[in-house]
Scaffold this motif. Sequence first.
Motif, PDB file in Angstrom:
ATOM      1  N   ARG A   7     -82.621 -41.446   5.200  1.00  0.00           N
ATOM      2  CA  ARG A   7     -82.709 -39.986   5.056  1.00  0.00           C
ATOM      3  C   ARG A   7     -82.532 -39.278   6.395  1.00  0.00           C
ATOM      4  NH1 ARG A   7     -88.063 -38.719   2.768  1.00  0.00           N
ATOM      5  NH2 ARG A   7     -87.511 -36.548   3.170  1.00  0.00           N
ATOM      6  N   LEU A   8     -82.978 -39.906   7.477  1.00  0.00           N
ATOM      7  CA  LEU A   8     -82.785 -39.299   8.799  1.00  0.00           C
ATOM      8  C   LEU A   8     -81.286 -39.195   9.108  1.00  0.00           C
ATOM      9  CD1 LEU A   8     -84.390 -38.242  11.318  1.00  0.00           C
ATOM     10  CD2 LEU A   8     -83.962 -40.479  12.347  1.00  0.00           C
ATOM     11  N   ARG A   9     -80.543 -40.239   8.740  1.00  0.00           N
ATOM     12  CA  ARG A   9     -79.087 -40.231   8.971  1.00  0.00           C
ATOM     13  C   ARG A   9     -78.412 -39.093   8.209  1.00  0.00           C
ATOM     14  NH1 ARG A   9     -78.706 -46.237   8.885  1.00  0.00           N
ATOM     15  NH2 ARG A   9     -78.626 -46.830  11.068  1.00  0.00           N
ATOM     16  N   ASP A  10     -78.933 -38.808   7.023  1.00  0.00           N
ATOM     17  CA  ASP A  10     -78.308 -37.780   6.168  1.00  0.00           C
ATOM     18  C   ASP A  10     -78.815 -36.380   6.463  1.00  0.00           C
ATOM     19  OD1 ASP A  10     -76.737 -39.510   4.870  1.00  0.00           O
ATOM     20  OD2 ASP A  10     -78.071 -39.781   3.138  1.00  0.00           O
ATOM     21  N   HIS A  11     -79.884 -36.298   7.255  1.00  0.00           N
ATOM     22  CA  HIS A  11     -80.562 -35.017   7.423  1.00  0.00           C
ATOM     23  C   HIS A  11     -79.701 -33.989   8.153  1.00  0.00           C
ATOM     24  CE1 HIS A  11     -84.202 -32.622   7.243  1.00  0.00           C
ATOM     25  NE2 HIS A  11     -83.956 -32.220   8.478  1.00  0.00           N
ATOM     26  N   LYS A  12     -79.530 -32.826   7.540  1.00  0.00           N
ATOM     27  CA  LYS A  12     -78.804 -31.724   8.205  1.00  0.00           C
ATOM     28  C   LYS A  12     -79.683 -30.472   8.215  1.00  0.00           C
ATOM     29  CE  LYS A  12     -74.668 -33.903   7.928  1.00  0.00           C
ATOM     30  NZ  LYS A  12     -74.313 -34.717   9.032  1.00  0.00           N
ATOM     31  N   ILE A  13     -79.339 -29.565   9.096  1.00  0.00           N
ATOM     32  CA  ILE A  13     -80.056 -28.295   9.270  1.00  0.00           C
ATOM     33  C   ILE A  13     -81.565 -28.447   9.306  1.00  0.00           C
ATOM     34  CG2 ILE A  13     -80.476 -25.968   8.429  1.00  0.00           C
ATOM     35  CD1 ILE A  13     -77.734 -26.047   7.150  1.00  0.00           C
TER      36      ILE A  13
ATOM     37  N   ALA B  28     -85.361 -31.753  25.769  1.00  0.00           N
ATOM     38  CA  ALA B  28     -84.905 -30.507  25.151  1.00  0.00           C
ATOM     39  C   ALA B  28     -83.728 -29.954  25.947  1.00  0.00           C
ATOM     40  CB  ALA B  28     -86.045 -29.491  25.100  1.00  0.00           C
ATOM     41  N   SER B  29     -83.839 -29.967  27.269  1.00  0.00           N
ATOM     42  CA  SER B  29     -82.744 -29.475  28.106  1.00  0.00           C
ATOM     43  C   SER B  29     -81.497 -30.329  27.910  1.00  0.00           C
ATOM     44  CB  SER B  29     -83.176 -29.490  29.574  1.00  0.00           C
ATOM     45  OG  SER B  29     -82.081 -29.220  30.414  1.00  0.00           O
ATOM     46  N   ARG B  30     -81.684 -31.664  27.823  1.00  0.00           N
ATOM     47  CA  ARG B  30     -80.559 -32.578  27.562  1.00  0.00           C
ATOM     48  C   ARG B  30     -79.835 -32.201  26.271  1.00  0.00           C
ATOM     49  NH1 ARG B  30     -76.756 -34.748  27.511  1.00  0.00           N
ATOM     50  NH2 ARG B  30     -76.096 -36.909  27.271  1.00  0.00           N
ATOM     51  N   LEU B  31     -80.614 -31.729  25.275  1.00  0.00           N
ATOM     52  CA  LEU B  31     -80.042 -31.394  23.964  1.00  0.00           C
ATOM     53  C   LEU B  31     -79.694 -29.909  23.861  1.00  0.00           C
ATOM     54  CD1 LEU B  31     -82.509 -33.583  21.883  1.00  0.00           C
ATOM     55  CD2 LEU B  31     -80.122 -34.115  22.399  1.00  0.00           C
ATOM     56  N   ASN B  32     -79.841 -29.220  24.979  1.00  0.00           N
ATOM     57  CA  ASN B  32     -79.494 -27.793  25.056  1.00  0.00           C
ATOM     58  C   ASN B  32     -80.271 -26.911  24.077  1.00  0.00           C
ATOM     59  OD1 ASN B  32     -77.965 -25.993  26.621  1.00  0.00           O
ATOM     60  ND2 ASN B  32     -76.512 -25.676  24.959  1.00  0.00           N
ATOM     61  N   ILE B  33     -81.562 -27.182  23.952  1.00  0.00           N
ATOM     62  CA  ILE B  33     -82.438 -26.317  23.165  1.00  0.00           C
ATOM     63  C   ILE B  33     -83.695 -26.049  23.984  1.00  0.00           C
ATOM     64  CG2 ILE B  33     -81.706 -26.909  20.824  1.00  0.00           C
ATOM     65  CD1 ILE B  33     -83.744 -29.077  20.709  1.00  0.00           C
ATOM     66  N   THR B  34     -84.491 -25.083  23.558  1.00  0.00           N
ATOM     67  CA  THR B  34     -85.736 -24.837  24.276  1.00  0.00           C
ATOM     68  C   THR B  34     -86.750 -25.917  23.899  1.00  0.00           C
ATOM     69  OG1 THR B  34     -86.646 -23.488  22.507  1.00  0.00           O
ATOM     70  CG2 THR B  34     -85.377 -22.333  24.206  1.00  0.00           C
ATOM     71  N   ARG B  35     -87.727 -26.063  24.745  1.00  0.00           N
ATOM     72  CA  ARG B  35     -88.809 -27.011  24.512  1.00  0.00           C
ATOM     73  C   ARG B  35     -89.509 -26.694  23.181  1.00  0.00           C
ATOM     74  NH1 ARG B  35     -93.718 -30.281  26.306  1.00  0.00           N
ATOM     75  NH2 ARG B  35     -94.504 -30.069  24.217  1.00  0.00           N
TER      76      ARG B  35
ATOM     77  N   THR C 102     -80.764 -29.246  15.035  1.00  0.00           N
ATOM     78  CA  THR C 102     -81.360 -30.364  14.302  1.00  0.00           C
ATOM     79  C   THR C 102     -80.442 -31.588  14.312  1.00  0.00           C
ATOM     80  OG1 THR C 102     -82.542 -28.827  12.885  1.00  0.00           O
ATOM     81  CG2 THR C 102     -82.325 -31.077  12.090  1.00  0.00           C
ATOM     82  N   GLU C 103     -79.141 -31.352  14.158  1.00  0.00           N
ATOM     83  CA  GLU C 103     -78.190 -32.470  14.220  1.00  0.00           C
ATOM     84  C   GLU C 103     -78.206 -33.133  15.599  1.00  0.00           C
ATOM     85  OE1 GLU C 103     -74.742 -31.032  11.025  1.00  0.00           O
ATOM     86  OE2 GLU C 103     -74.694 -30.282  13.081  1.00  0.00           O
ATOM     87  N   ARG C 104     -78.387 -32.309  16.645  1.00  0.00           N
ATOM     88  CA  ARG C 104     -78.433 -32.901  17.992  1.00  0.00           C
ATOM     89  C   ARG C 104     -79.690 -33.756  18.165  1.00  0.00           C
ATOM     90  NH1 ARG C 104     -76.455 -27.709  19.593  1.00  0.00           N
ATOM     91  NH2 ARG C 104     -78.261 -27.120  20.846  1.00  0.00           N
ATOM     92  N   VAL C 105     -80.821 -33.284  17.616  1.00  0.00           N
ATOM     93  CA  VAL C 105     -82.070 -34.045  17.734  1.00  0.00           C
ATOM     94  C   VAL C 105     -81.995 -35.347  16.931  1.00  0.00           C
ATOM     95  CG1 VAL C 105     -84.552 -34.058  17.223  1.00  0.00           C
ATOM     96  CG2 VAL C 105     -83.500 -32.032  18.254  1.00  0.00           C
TER      97      VAL C 105
ATOM     98  N   LEU D 202     -81.282 -41.276  16.566  1.00  0.00           N
ATOM     99  CA  LEU D 202     -80.520 -42.409  16.030  1.00  0.00           C
ATOM    100  C   LEU D 202     -79.877 -43.219  17.149  1.00  0.00           C
ATOM    101  CD1 LEU D 202     -78.968 -40.585  12.936  1.00  0.00           C
ATOM    102  CD2 LEU D 202     -80.728 -42.377  12.894  1.00  0.00           C
ATOM    103  N   ALA D 203     -79.380 -42.525  18.192  1.00  0.00           N
ATOM    104  CA  ALA D 203     -78.775 -43.242  19.319  1.00  0.00           C
ATOM    105  C   ALA D 203     -79.834 -44.050  20.069  1.00  0.00           C
ATOM    106  CB  ALA D 203     -78.066 -42.273  20.255  1.00  0.00           C
ATOM    107  N   ALA D 204     -81.020 -43.455  20.248  1.00  0.00           N
ATOM    108  CA  ALA D 204     -82.105 -44.150  20.954  1.00  0.00           C
ATOM    109  C   ALA D 204     -82.527 -45.394  20.162  1.00  0.00           C
ATOM    110  CB  ALA D 204     -83.298 -43.220  21.148  1.00  0.00           C
ATOM    111  N   LEU D 205     -82.497 -45.247  18.851  1.00  0.00           N
ATOM    112  CA  LEU D 205     -82.864 -46.362  17.985  1.00  0.00           C
ATOM    113  C   LEU D 205     -81.887 -47.524  18.124  1.00  0.00           C
ATOM    114  CD1 LEU D 205     -84.977 -46.973  15.835  1.00  0.00           C
ATOM    115  CD2 LEU D 205     -83.366 -46.168  14.121  1.00  0.00           C
ATOM    116  N   SER D 206     -80.586 -47.206  18.204  1.00  0.00           N
ATOM    117  CA  SER D 206     -79.607 -48.288  18.305  1.00  0.00           C
ATOM    118  C   SER D 206     -79.621 -48.903  19.704  1.00  0.00           C
ATOM    119  CB  SER D 206     -78.212 -47.807  17.911  1.00  0.00           C
ATOM    120  OG  SER D 206     -77.749 -46.848  18.819  1.00  0.00           O
ATOM    121  N   ASP D 207     -80.131 -48.156  20.718  1.00  0.00           N
ATOM    122  CA  ASP D 207     -80.261 -48.743  22.059  1.00  0.00           C
ATOM    123  C   ASP D 207     -81.362 -49.806  22.059  1.00  0.00           C
ATOM    124  OD1 ASP D 207     -78.286 -47.170  23.013  1.00  0.00           O
ATOM    125  OD2 ASP D 207     -79.579 -45.799  24.119  1.00  0.00           O
TER     126      ASP D 207
END
Lengths: 232, 232
Positions: free
Chosen positions: B226-232, B189-196, B156-159, B164-169
């Motif tokens: 809240r997105l910035r603070d979101h964990k797990i 998903a592969s970029r973030l190392n998780i399954t689809r 979830t932190e990776r997503v 957030l990075a895409a937003l600042s781009d």
Amino acid sequence: MGAHKDSFGTLDFLRDLPLFRELDACELEAIGAATIELRVTAGTALFRRDDPCDGFHVIVVGRVKLALLAPAGAEKVVGILGPGQSFGEAAMFLGKRHTLYAEALADSLLLFIRSGAMLEAIRRNPKLARRMLDEMSQRLYSLVVDIEAYTMKNATERVTGYLLAALSDDAGAGQPAEIQLAASKSVLASRLNITREHFSRILHELTQSGLIRVSGRNIRILDLARLRDHKI
Amino acid sequence: MGAHKDSFGTLDFLRDLPLFRELDACELEAIGAATIELRVTAGTALFRRDDPCDGFHVIVVGRVKLALLAPAGAEKVVGILGPGQSFGEAAMFLGKRHTLYAEALADSLLLFIRSGAMLEAIRRNPKLARRMLDEMSQRLYSLVVDIEAYTMKNATERVTGYLLAALSDDAGAGQPAEIQLAASKSVLASRLNITREHFSRILHELTQSGLIRVSGRNIRILDLARLRDHKI
């Protein structure tokens, strides 16, 4: 220790580094004059994340760990470096703060080369710039290999991969070959992104299979061919 | 497409790249003469692992995926690049074969700059060498950030980190902001190392929590704080 500046022969050491091989005597003197000799004991922090960076380090004697620190205090070792290796260049070029934490794993002798002299030498000598580009490219390669290991290999493959790489670093083509682990098992486990317990379990399993024999930090490879083929 | 060589203005494009900003007209001409324009359709392989490397690519229009391929055919996306970004320099400097696989994700216009001209320009122009060192340093930084994400952050932190990075781009400081995913969900998903499936589940969970709204590849950020603070 180190009462006078050139006690161990800084210039001779710098001259022998592949990085500086293209410098003439005068250019080398300038780098030498901007170089500080650091003698540190095991456990010394060289820099921490967010520290400003105004130069880079070269290891003369000893061993240094580079790590990422998690907020909770956990750490992820991303590199274990030895004599002749350097670190901190990327932050120096970008004029950024450090992202990694660097700590001496053993009593070490390091050189710290200040950024001003280094950037000036690169500005004047394109061959040095090219050497540095090769160095940075090599490091990118290594990081891609790391990402491959973290994301596409299982823990056992990472451990056997590490043993095989350590073996090719220490020369020796003899069949039963011996390597010495570059750091404690917990540091190496972090480098391989597994727990210390999991690392021990894999070494035990490889021992049971007759592939290696472990004695402290010494690991004897008993069957190189089978170790190369070993999966899961 | 592209009946005559300079149909879209190769030299103007090269001149505007930060990398080449220090070149004079004559040096830029030499690079331009060693540059090939490539128009490719989505899905075209630009190079594969172990292909020889005799230059590097710059994206003019389109999008390119860099990936590691596992023996079984699985792939791990390590980069999704867009206009102005380049790839293949490390292999070029080292004179090594490619380690990554590169594929156009969309119909794209690329420039391929041959290594001979590039290495010669670097040999002659220390400012260009310095720009390239900065570029390679930046890439090392990004890979360290990737390793940090793979080894120390949960899915979830990776997503959320990616969103957030895409937003600042994409510029835009407005509170309910919108981003467009740079690639299909399976590539990301592969970029973030998780399954689809895991990626979809996390997007669904963020939607349920009222943090985002998803419509195809468009994602509207409803609560940035809240997105910035979101964990797990």
